[in-house]
Design an enzyme around this catalytic site. Sequence first.
Site, PDB file in Angstrom:
ATOM      1  N   GLY A   4      -0.620 -11.764  -7.611  1.00 54.98           N
ATOM      2  CA  GLY A   4      -2.022 -11.903  -7.203  1.00 54.98           C
ATOM      3  C   GLY A   4      -3.001 -10.947  -7.854  1.00 54.98           C
ATOM      4  O   GLY A   4      -4.183 -11.262  -7.985  1.00 54.98           O
ATOM      5  N   GLY A  60      -0.966  -6.359   6.111  1.00 49.87           N
ATOM      6  CA  GLY A  60      -0.646  -5.025   5.592  1.00 49.87           C
ATOM      7  C   GLY A  60       0.853  -4.748   5.550  1.00 49.87           C
ATOM      8  O   GLY A  60       1.283  -3.692   5.092  1.00 49.87           O
ATOM      9  N   ASP A 102      -3.674  -8.473   4.127  1.00 49.92           N
ATOM     10  CA  ASP A 102      -3.821  -9.358   5.284  1.00 49.92           C
ATOM     11  C   ASP A 102      -3.246  -8.621   6.493  1.00 49.92           C
ATOM     12  O   ASP A 102      -3.944  -7.862   7.168  1.00 49.92           O
ATOM     13  CB  ASP A 102      -3.103 -10.671   4.977  1.00 49.92           C
ATOM     14  CG  ASP A 102      -3.268 -11.706   6.069  1.00 49.92           C
ATOM     15  OD1 ASP A 102      -3.994 -11.449   7.032  1.00 49.92           O
ATOM     16  OD2 ASP A 102      -2.661 -12.792   5.973  1.00 49.92           O
ATOM     17  N   THR A 136       3.252  -6.107   3.749  1.00 45.50           N
ATOM     18  CA  THR A 136       3.803  -6.017   2.382  1.00 45.50           C
ATOM     19  C   THR A 136       3.590  -4.607   1.856  1.00 45.50           C
ATOM     20  O   THR A 136       4.513  -3.965   1.338  1.00 45.50           O
ATOM     21  CB  THR A 136       3.048  -6.996   1.442  1.00 45.50           C
ATOM     22  OG1 THR A 136       2.956  -8.259   2.054  1.00 45.50           O
ATOM     23  CG2 THR A 136       3.741  -7.096   0.089  1.00 45.50           C
ATOM     24  N   LEU A 137       2.366  -4.132   1.997  1.00 51.13           N
ATOM     25  CA  LEU A 137       2.040  -2.820   1.424  1.00 51.13           C
ATOM     26  C   LEU A 137       2.683  -1.686   2.187  1.00 51.13           C
ATOM     27  O   LEU A 137       3.073  -0.686   1.595  1.00 51.13           O
ATOM     28  CB  LEU A 137       0.525  -2.647   1.405  1.00 51.13           C
ATOM     29  CG  LEU A 137      -0.104  -3.409   0.257  1.00 51.13           C
ATOM     30  CD1 LEU A 137      -1.594  -3.458   0.401  1.00 51.13           C
ATOM     31  CD2 LEU A 137       0.280  -2.768  -1.073  1.00 51.13           C
ATOM     32  N   GLU A 182      -3.803  -4.044  -5.358  1.00 47.63           N
ATOM     33  CA  GLU A 182      -3.409  -5.276  -4.661  1.00 47.63           C
ATOM     34  C   GLU A 182      -4.608  -6.216  -4.607  1.00 47.63           C
ATOM     35  O   GLU A 182      -5.761  -5.781  -4.630  1.00 47.63           O
ATOM     36  CB  GLU A 182      -2.921  -4.874  -3.246  1.00 47.63           C
ATOM     37  CG  GLU A 182      -2.523  -5.975  -2.313  1.00 47.63           C
ATOM     38  CD  GLU A 182      -1.307  -6.777  -2.757  1.00 47.63           C
ATOM     39  OE1 GLU A 182      -1.375  -7.373  -3.843  1.00 47.63           O
ATOM     40  OE2 GLU A 182      -0.322  -6.844  -2.007  1.00 47.63           O
ATOM     41  N   LYS A 226      -8.531  -8.351   4.978  1.00 48.08           N
ATOM     42  CA  LYS A 226      -8.784  -9.201   6.151  1.00 48.08           C
ATOM     43  C   LYS A 226      -8.569  -8.319   7.375  1.00 48.08           C
ATOM     44  O   LYS A 226      -7.440  -8.242   7.884  1.00 48.08           O
ATOM     45  CB  LYS A 226      -7.779 -10.361   6.179  1.00 48.08           C
ATOM     46  CG  LYS A 226      -8.002 -11.429   5.133  1.00 48.08           C
ATOM     47  CD  LYS A 226      -6.973 -12.546   5.300  1.00 48.08           C
ATOM     48  CE  LYS A 226      -7.304 -13.724   4.423  1.00 48.08           C
ATOM     49  NZ  LYS A 226      -6.228 -14.744   4.439  1.00 48.08           N
ATOM     50  N   ASP A 282      -3.583 -17.259  -5.024  1.00 50.05           N
ATOM     51  CA  ASP A 282      -3.081 -18.627  -5.153  1.00 50.05           C
ATOM     52  C   ASP A 282      -2.843 -19.301  -3.814  1.00 50.05           C
ATOM     53  O   ASP A 282      -2.769 -18.653  -2.768  1.00 50.05           O
ATOM     54  CB  ASP A 282      -1.736 -18.604  -5.891  1.00 50.05           C
ATOM     55  CG  ASP A 282      -0.606 -18.071  -4.998  1.00 50.05           C
ATOM     56  OD1 ASP A 282      -0.771 -16.971  -4.437  1.00 50.05           O
ATOM     57  OD2 ASP A 282       0.414 -18.765  -4.839  1.00 50.05           O
TER      58      ASP A 282
END
Length: 187
Positions: free
Chosen positions: A49, A110, A108, A112-113, A104, A136, A164
């Site tokens: 992304g 968070g 959203d 993942t991070l 990043e 978000k 995407d």
Amino acid sequence: MTESDIESVCFSEDRIAEIVHRLAEKIRYDFKSIVSPQHPLVLVGILKGSYIFLSDLSRALKDVPHVVDFMTVSSYHGCSSTNNVKILSDLRQTIEGKHTIVVEDIVDTGLTLQSLLNILKTRNPASLRLCTLLQKPYQKVADVTVDYYGQHIGPEFVVGYGLDYNELFRNLPYIGILKKEAIERYK
Ligand code: IMP
């Protein structure tokens, strides 16, 4: 896959360019005097992304010595988030002792991070910061501090400028909300 799949445009090309330049200015202010060609800043782009954002941010940083590297992390399927984070491809270089910024596209939940930053912290960078184009805020559940963020957005699913939907729409030059019909069509 056409522009008629887009409900509305949230950020035009010009608006995105403004946001990217503002972020680059902040990063330059914080790092210009502490990095050098011998000790450059490391920008870690999270694929896929962030690829367009990172390339624009890197060019906007102009005279700030930096290198780029990438990681691929999987955590998202279609329109919903899971906290199942996997590193699919890792950095090519060490970040030990280096000032590092994770770049990043969007935060959203968070999750993942949060997992990723925990992994990167164990590699002992000189500093570790986070830069995201979009956030978000209403859906954030993980405790991650975003050091540089471009814009807050609502909970809608957005595409374009690297973002995407099932791998489609990344190449739109703007960021827009996908129509509900398109979400069904490209499932
Ligand atoms: P998180 O772990 O819930 O914060 O998910 C972050 C990742 O989900 C981002 O890196 C994106 O790849 C993806 N994502 C979250 N929201 C969107 C969206 O609105 N459009 C496209 N991808 C999104």
